[in-house]
Structure formats: structure tokens, C-alpha cells
Design a protein around this motif. Sequence first.
Motif, short mmCIF file in Angstrom:
data_model
loop_
_atom_site.label_atom_id
_atom_site.label_comp_id
_atom_site.label_asym_id
_atom_site.label_seq_id
_atom_site.Cartn_x
_atom_site.Cartn_y
_atom_site.Cartn_z
N ARG A 136 0.86 -1.18 0.00
CA ARG A 136 0.00 0.00 0.00
C ARG A 136 0.89 1.24 0.00
N TYR B 2 -1.66 4.64 12.73
CA TYR B 2 -3.02 4.53 12.18
C TYR B 2 -3.92 5.68 12.64
N GLU C 16 0.79 -3.77 5.87
CA GLU C 16 0.37 -3.03 4.68
C GLU C 16 1.00 -3.58 3.41
N ASP D 36 -8.58 2.12 5.00
CA ASP D 36 -8.01 0.81 4.69
C ASP D 36 -8.74 0.10 3.56
#
Length: 367
Positions: free
Chosen positions: A116, A125, A151, A306
Motif C-alpha cells: 500500500r 493509524y 500493509e 483501509d
Amino acid sequence: MAAVLLTGHGGLEKLEYRTDVAVPLPGDGEVLIQVAAAAINNTDINTRIGWYSKAVDSGTNAGGAAGFAEITDSDAAWSGEALTFPRIQGADVAGRIVAVGAGVPEERIGERVLVRNMLRTYVGYRPYECWTFGSECDGGFAQFAAAPARETYAVNSDWSDAGLAAIPCAYSTAENMLHRAGVGAECVLVTGASGGVGLAAVQLAKRRGATVTAVCSAEKAEQVRAEGADRTVDRGSDLVAELGSNSFDVVIDMVGGSQAGQLLELLRSGGRYAIAGAISGPLAQIDLRTIYLKDLSLLGCTFQEDEVFENLIGYIEANGIHPVVSKTYPLADIARAQEDFLSKKHTGKLVLIPPAVNAANPNGTEI
């Protein structure tokens, strides 16, 4: 390992291809990826030239090759924080996990993966905070890259490495804009539709049931229609005269610049304008009355929830999207690849391929 080091903000001379760069070690919760392919994005060039600095008021191409003389290093990165150099850029990484750090199951070694590009691990986060892979940390313009295991997504696909590498930045940017704007079976206008993000937005909007009008150059119109656009309009035209006021529910804009005011006029009452780039320039003159009298929503789109990247993995594995890779280059030819990128003669993505290595023993170094 072989890698391209960005040694500072500036022109193409700031990209230094080296073969003696240390292989990164995966830290706690990280994996080490042997990079198979890494695509080029506007953010790579914008970061190199310091375009994000508020001292710059022109488009990317104005400084794409030589850089800008007037930038201030303190705000020249997209996050508004100064970068540290040297930096290995590259937000798009496709490859295989070859080693894991503490806390990561060894069973993950061998997975084919995508990273990602908008990382949340390093900022705990927290909402609306993220790092860009290859900006706030080293990325994929190298034979190996370390990334957060959380990720780094396993992907089950028979696509080429270059095809997979075309996905992370462009498609997550486009999917995020559509997600934030809540696009459904509506009339959608996409600017910059022949580029990586624009072409992704065309495909992704169509899979949501939208009727898509795409703004692109005349010579690329046929290919953009082949990728799903219902209609194309030349990027040099008067968009309001060509398309009519109050014609669209959503505008997906990567271009910015002087056309922004026109794009707002194209929206119907209650319409949504989502923007994630300004390659034509960061400054625009708009009529605020248009915004409030038409109850428009303006959405700046950088941070990604996400589910955005998770959606993309699902689309890939279901063959619900297909990347367009115009050309691949050896990693050592990054300057030529960026020059071609800036020329905007291609459609879709340009991808760099690192030299092959023995993953178990790169350059005699045990992982």
C-alpha cells in the motif's frame, strides 16, 4: 544492491543510480521485498523537484526536468515536512517477500505482494495521517525494499509484474476519489483521463455503474474510450460550451489549474468535486457563489481508509480491472523514463524493472 538515490531537490541530475547500496533490513513488523517492478508517478517527480513547496505556483512540467530555483526545502515534500536525503523513491512496488522481521510469520516468505503506497503503520493509524512509500521512507526504486507487513498485501494473480506495479498509486488514488465522492450510477467527468490515475478512474467509475465523460487529448481519445469512457472531450476545449452547465453529478480532477472554475460550473446542484492532483498548476480562480448556491461538496483526496487498497486487491484477483502499461525501462534508465513521463505522449503507466538478483544471496550478502 542496485538502487536509485534521490540526493536532493532539483533536476534529473539528482537521481543517482548506484550498485553499492546496502540491502535494507526488515525491522519489527516489517517484511523485505525483492522488487520485481516499480511504476513511475507524478508524486515521484513532484517530490524530486520540490513542487509541493508553496513557493511554486506553476505546473509540474515547468520544473520537471530541471527543477525549480525558488523552492524552500522545509515544505517541498507533499506532507509539508522536510525530507531527509538520500532517499530511495518509488511508491509502487510489486515483488516477493524474501525475509521477515520480528513478529512476522516466516510463512509469508515467498508471497507475491503489493505494498500500500499510503502507509499508516508509521503514524500509528491516526486518522488523516500517512506516509508515502518512497517519500517519508525508502521505497521501490531498488532491488529490495522494506515495508510494514500489515500493509504488504499478498495477491493471487497471473498478471505480469509490470501490470501489478501499475496499480498501487494510480488506482488507489482513483478509487479513493470515487470512494470519498460516493460515486454510483451517475454522470461523472474525469480530467487527465489518459494518465495513470485518470485511466484508472475511468475504469473504476465504470465498474460502479457510472456514465463517464473523459477529458484527454484528441490523439488519445480512442484508447480512452476503449478503456470504458462513454464520451471523450478534447482537453483544450471550452468545457462548459462543449458539455453544458449542470451536466454532471461528480467531477474527478487530477489536473487543477485554470480550468477548476469551469469544472464547478459543470456540476449539478448537490454535485461533488474531488481533486487529488494539480499537474496544470496549484492556483485556480473560482467563484464562491457557484459553490454555495449549488450546494457543492469539494473533496480533497489524499488520505485513504483501509478499505480502499483492500478493494483493489479484490478487483485484481477477480480480474475486474486491467492496467495499461505503455512501456517498461531498466531501473538504471530512470531519467529517460521520467523524461518520457513528462512528455505525456504515453497512455497509462511507465514502469521500471530492477536488475535480477539471487534473492537468497544478493551481492554476497546474506539476508
